[in-house]
Design a protein around this motif. Sequence first.
Motif, short mmCIF file in Angstrom:
data_model
loop_
_atom_site.label_atom_id
_atom_site.label_comp_id
_atom_site.label_asym_id
_atom_site.label_seq_id
_atom_site.Cartn_x
_atom_site.Cartn_y
_atom_site.Cartn_z
N LYS A 68 1.10 3.98 -3.15
CA LYS A 68 0.18 5.00 -2.64
C LYS A 68 -0.15 6.06 -3.69
CE LYS A 68 3.88 7.73 -0.61
NZ LYS A 68 4.50 8.19 0.62
N ASP A 69 0.78 6.29 -4.62
CA ASP A 69 0.54 7.32 -5.64
C ASP A 69 -0.14 6.77 -6.88
OD1 ASP A 69 1.71 9.17 -4.00
OD2 ASP A 69 3.72 8.82 -4.81
N LYS B 69 0.84 -1.21 0.00
CA LYS B 69 0.00 0.00 0.00
C LYS B 69 0.88 1.26 0.00
CE LYS B 69 -4.29 1.53 2.14
NZ LYS B 69 -3.96 2.93 2.30
N ALA B 70 1.95 1.20 0.81
CA ALA B 70 2.86 2.35 0.86
C ALA B 70 3.58 2.52 -0.48
CB ALA B 70 3.86 2.15 1.98
#
Lengths: 207, 127
Positions: free
Chosen positions: A203-204, A199-200
């Motif tokens: 994230k974009d 997810k990190a």
Amino acid sequence: MSPSVTLPVENVCLPDVPTVNGMCRTKARVEQEIEAFLKSVERRAFRMAELSLRHPDDALDVVQDAMLQLVRHYAARSPAEWPPLFFRILRNGIRDAQRRRRTRNRLIPWWTGGVSQEDPADDPMEVAVSTGQTPDESLAQDQAMERLAEAVRGLPDRQREAFLLRSLEGFDVATTAHVMGCSQGSVKTHYFRALSHLKAALKDHKI
Amino acid sequence: MNHPDEIELQSFAEDCRQRLAGHVEALDPALQTRLAHARRAALDQGVQTSGPRAFRVPSVWLPAGVCAVAASLSIAVWISRPSPTAAPTAEAVAVEDVEFLASGEEADFYAEDTTFYEWAGSASGAG
């Protein structure tokens, strides 16, 4: 002389062919069942190996070897036991291939005087050709998948295994723990960390 | 699991699952064919080598077996070695006789207890 009795196929017992629910299975039937099983998992198994090893040929070798091991050693087991057994064999095969590759990557620069040989799997053009994808048709989807794949490849081994077994194969926590040879608590931890890292990393981007 | 972050993570996990499922479905025909060939090869090879098998020694036990055989042979050789306290053979007695004759010892030295041996012989003969 007693009349001959023709048994139904399921009732014919052969050596090395076990009973399932009290019924014997013919060797031919076992072969049919195991072929159907392999056919049902082979594509997911291939993707799992490819996401771990990057190279389609290496992934294919590992999947074929896992198939062979299952047929050779576990065909006589109950079909319900095949999925965790097969993916455990596959996981071990992937681990061995990764170990061999890491050793080779350490040795080749030393052997060639510091000049590392190019890994063809790292060439994006070759990867695109080998997978036969057509970026013009679904470029956005392909790019999203490629981002996810790269993020998955960047995960530590245990996290990647937990993530792929849970997300790709759909195993529950207990089966994943059996395949990975660890506790259910470890699976939950690895899976949670994998999701957090992915997810990190993404994230974009929308996946 | 009602925390917003956890719900978001669950949603993210579901997105990943769907994306991966699509990735599996999108496997190109050439690779599917190669997978089918791999499956067929695995089945053919596996079926040939499975089934009732002859007894095979697991590779783990091989070194242990070799050690056990070597130990058994060593023990057998040790046991079959001639014991120094064993009864003298005919050859050994002959050598002792030659040594006695060559030594030049007085015969009286060996005949000290002649009287005793005579008594012992007559006693046993009397029953």
